[in-house]
Design an enzyme around this catalytic site. Structure first.
Site, PDB file in Angstrom:
ATOM      1  N   ILE A  35       0.728  -1.181   0.171  1.00 36.12           N
ATOM      2  CA  ILE A  35      -0.075  -0.105   0.242  1.00 36.12           C
ATOM      3  C   ILE A  35       0.804   1.071  -0.165  1.00 36.12           C
ATOM      4  O   ILE A  35       0.319   2.108  -0.100  1.00 36.12           O
ATOM      5  CB  ILE A  35      -0.985   0.041   1.156  1.00 36.12           C
ATOM      6  CG1 ILE A  35      -0.283  -0.287   2.491  1.00 36.12           C
ATOM      7  CG2 ILE A  35      -2.148  -0.732   1.105  1.00 36.12           C
ATOM      8  CD1 ILE A  35      -1.157  -0.156   3.665  1.00 36.12           C
ATOM      9  N   GLY A  36       2.065   0.995  -0.051  1.00 33.13           N
ATOM     10  CA  GLY A  36       3.015   2.262   0.056  1.00 33.13           C
ATOM     11  C   GLY A  36       4.559   1.836   0.024  1.00 33.13           C
ATOM     12  O   GLY A  36       4.768   0.785   0.539  1.00 33.13           O
ATOM     13  N   GLY A  38       8.290   3.392   1.756  1.00 36.71           N
ATOM     14  CA  GLY A  38       8.934   4.719   2.382  1.00 36.71           C
ATOM     15  C   GLY A  38      10.197   4.416   2.033  1.00 36.71           C
ATOM     16  O   GLY A  38      10.882   3.717   1.569  1.00 36.71           O
ATOM     17  N   GLY A  39      10.922   5.411   2.633  1.00 35.18           N
ATOM     18  CA  GLY A  39      12.338   5.566   2.827  1.00 35.18           C
ATOM     19  C   GLY A  39      12.807   4.138   3.363  1.00 35.18           C
ATOM     20  O   GLY A  39      14.155   3.902   2.855  1.00 35.18           O
ATOM     21  N   SER A  40      12.504   3.674   4.335  1.00 36.31           N
ATOM     22  CA  SER A  40      12.915   2.308   5.067  1.00 36.31           C
ATOM     23  C   SER A  40      12.445   1.280   4.459  1.00 36.31           C
ATOM     24  O   SER A  40      12.760   0.085   5.109  1.00 36.31           O
ATOM     25  CB  SER A  40      12.656   2.639   6.542  1.00 36.31           C
ATOM     26  OG  SER A  40      11.599   2.972   7.012  1.00 36.31           O
ATOM     27  N   GLY A  41      11.464   1.329   3.687  1.00 34.86           N
ATOM     28  CA  GLY A  41      10.809  -0.129   3.262  1.00 34.86           C
ATOM     29  C   GLY A  41       9.226   0.105   2.847  1.00 34.86           C
ATOM     30  O   GLY A  41       8.744   1.118   2.682  1.00 34.86           O
ATOM     31  N   ASP A 155      10.226  15.187  12.036  1.00 29.88           N
ATOM     32  CA  ASP A 155       9.977  14.844  10.728  1.00 29.88           C
ATOM     33  C   ASP A 155       8.383  14.847  10.281  1.00 29.88           C
ATOM     34  O   ASP A 155       7.791  14.192   9.715  1.00 29.88           O
ATOM     35  CB  ASP A 155      10.231  13.192  10.151  1.00 29.88           C
ATOM     36  CG  ASP A 155      10.527  13.026   8.827  1.00 29.88           C
ATOM     37  OD1 ASP A 155      10.826  13.965   8.306  1.00 29.88           O
ATOM     38  OD2 ASP A 155      10.895  11.816   8.197  1.00 29.88           O
TER      39      ASP A 155
HETATM   40  N1  LIG Z   1      -1.095   2.554   8.971  1.00 27.49           N
HETATM   41  C1  LIG Z   1      -1.242   2.986   7.480  1.00 27.49           C
HETATM   42  N2  LIG Z   1      -2.523   2.765   7.032  1.00 27.49           N
HETATM   43  C2  LIG Z   1      -2.402   3.125   5.685  1.00 27.49           C
HETATM   44  N3  LIG Z   1      -1.628   3.471   4.920  1.00 27.49           N
HETATM   45  C3  LIG Z   1      -0.351   3.466   5.445  1.00 27.49           C
HETATM   46  C4  LIG Z   1      -0.021   3.428   6.697  1.00 27.49           C
HETATM   47  N4  LIG Z   1       1.134   3.466   6.875  1.00 27.49           N
HETATM   48  C5  LIG Z   1       1.910   3.733   5.884  1.00 27.49           C
HETATM   49  N5  LIG Z   1       1.011   3.802   4.926  1.00 27.49           N
HETATM   50  C6  LIG Z   1       0.977   4.082   3.383  1.00 27.49           C
HETATM   51  O1  LIG Z   1       2.596   3.890   3.172  1.00 27.49           O
HETATM   52  C7  LIG Z   1       3.282   4.753   2.650  1.00 27.49           C
HETATM   53  C8  LIG Z   1       4.786   4.746   3.144  1.00 27.49           C
HETATM   54  O2  LIG Z   1       4.732   4.832   4.550  1.00 27.49           O
HETATM   55  P1  LIG Z   1       6.124   5.130   5.281  1.00 27.49           P
HETATM   56  O3  LIG Z   1       5.802   5.410   6.836  1.00 27.49           O
HETATM   57  O4  LIG Z   1       6.808   3.959   5.188  1.00 27.49           O
HETATM   58  O5  LIG Z   1       6.563   6.272   4.432  1.00 27.49           O
HETATM   59  P2  LIG Z   1       7.357   7.564   4.506  1.00 27.49           P
HETATM   60  O6  LIG Z   1       6.886   8.199   5.946  1.00 27.49           O
HETATM   61  O7  LIG Z   1       7.219   8.366   3.319  1.00 27.49           O
HETATM   62  O8  LIG Z   1       8.754   7.128   4.465  1.00 27.49           O
HETATM   63  P3  LIG Z   1       9.951   7.158   5.603  1.00 27.49           P
HETATM   64  O9  LIG Z   1       9.815   5.816   6.533  1.00 27.49           O
HETATM   65  O10 LIG Z   1      11.096   7.514   4.919  1.00 27.49           O
HETATM   66  O11 LIG Z   1       9.486   8.500   6.516  1.00 27.49           O
HETATM   67  C9  LIG Z   1       2.522   6.244   3.134  1.00 27.49           C
HETATM   68  O12 LIG Z   1       2.725   7.285   2.531  1.00 27.49           O
HETATM   69  C10 LIG Z   1       0.812   5.458   3.212  1.00 27.49           C
HETATM   70  O13 LIG Z   1       0.514   5.766   2.017  1.00 27.49           O
END
Ligand SMILES: Nc1ncnc2c1ncn2[C@@H]1O[C@H](COP(=O)(O)OP(=O)(O)OP(=O)(O)O)[C@@H](O)[C@H]1O
Length: 346
Positions: A35-36, A38-41, A155
């Protein structure tokens, strides 16, 4: 002696539990539905045995992200606030992958609504935007002023604000947060956070404080109002130069001209927007992004201003040093939104 399942009270108390990899594979159908990213996975959707829907964040690799993983579990385990994404649990694989398990929030992250096309942005009605601003401010006030330690998120950005099915906001991603003692007002740290939301004090080796989150929050407020990124670039084919546009400066000028409604996202319907609320959000935002941290309000003061319990005076003129640095333009440009400005520095 207590049996394993008698420890379920820990789960009921809201403490994160450890999931086995088998449980996570079952819940996610072998990590079938991403579903998404991010920087770490990557993040995957899943369903627990009791039917609750979860988001599983997989942090790949043996060493990278270990510190973030520990920080996230330690900090969020002790937090309980309606506008903070609760950590349900975590998992560790033999191969070194680590997992964080959260409730699934149907509307994903704020950035996926705010920086996409108009069709998505119109769902972020003015009322929803104001409520999101208020939810995030309350979550930050809790972190900064209502816990045993002061917790700096460090952040705050639209990608780390999740939205539930009613578009209520939840702050997530505590991977680089920091705890500081109640008596300390600042802490030394290396540069962290995301360019575009970083306060100036973060760009030089210096002390950061709760006011650093306030700055990032102010930048997010402006993006919520405008429905666009604060920094945008456009390549000029003729001169082969890149032009930067800096929305906060445009907003400041419009405020001085008394034409604040011109900064509001053009995709919103005028009749739905409260001019008074626009004034409050914009003034609060401009207070929050003052370059001098001491001039910025505390998050408790921000909550009071948004709730109408405290007047919001006209913010002082800020030099906005970034404007001179990038030689930016001030038009409300709708040019390209570059990835370059969302690079994370950790
Ligand atoms: N609890 C959740 N419910 C629904 N979607 C989620 C949830 N957590 C993350 N996502 C989706 O996954 C994507 C990536 O999440 P993640 O927290 O890894 O990203 P990030 O904050 O951009 O990365 P980083 O870890 O580099 O800060 C989010 O932008 C969102 O769309």
């Amino acid at each position: 002696m207590l049996q394993d399942d008698q420890y379920n009270f820990l789960e009921m108390a809201g403490l994160p539990t450890r999931f086995t990899i088998k449980e996570l594979e079952m819940a996610t159908g072998n990590f079938r539905t991403p579903i998404g990213e991010g920087g770490s996975g990557a993040v995957f959707k899943g369903t627990l045995e009791d039917g609750s829907i979860i988001a599983v964040k997989r942090i790949k690799g043996q060493t990278s992200g270990e510190a973030e993983f520990r920080t996230e579990i330690t900090i969020i385990a002790s937090l309980q606030h309606i506008s903070l994404a609760r950590l349900l649990g975590y998992g560790l694989s033999r191969g070194g992958d680590r997992y964080l398990i959260y409730p699934f929030f149907q509307n994903g992250s704020l950035d996926s609504w705010l920086f996409k096309d108009e069709e998505k942005r119109v769902h972020l009605t003015w009322m929803r935007r104001y409520r999101i601003a208020s939810d995030v401010a309350k979550a930050l006030a809790y972190l900064h002023h209502e816990c045993h330690h002061q917790i700096l998120h460090l952040d705050i950005k639209p990608a780390n604000i999740l939205l539930d099915s009613s578009f209520r906001a939840l702050v997530s991603d505590f991977g680089i947060s920091k705890l500081i003692g109640k008596d300390e007002s600042t802490v030394m740290t290396r540069a962290r956070g995301t360019i575009g939301y970083l306060p100036p004090e973060m760009l030089v080796p210096n002390a950061i404080s709760t006011k650093s989150d306030v700055y990032s929050y102010g930048m997010v407020l402006l993006e919520l109002v405008g429905g666009r990124r604060n920094f945008m670039t456009a390549a000029d084919a003729e001169s082969q130069q890149t032009h930067y546009s800096y929305f906060p400066k445009f907003v400041k000028e419009k405020m001085l001209e008394g034409k604040l409604m011109e900064v509001v996202d053009p995709c919103l319907k005028c009749e739905d927007i409260s001019e008074e609320e626009v004034k409050v959000l914009v003034r609060v935002a401009l207070w929050c992004i003052q370059e001098n941290p001491e001039l910025r309000p505390s998050t408790t003061e921000v909550v009071d201003m948004l709730d109408g319990r405290r007047p919001v005076h006209v913010p002082p003129q800020s030099p906005m040093f970034v404007v001179n640095f990038f030689n930016v333009e001030t038009q409300s440009s709708t040019s390209q939104q570059p990835d370059a400005i969302s690079i994370s520095v950790r």
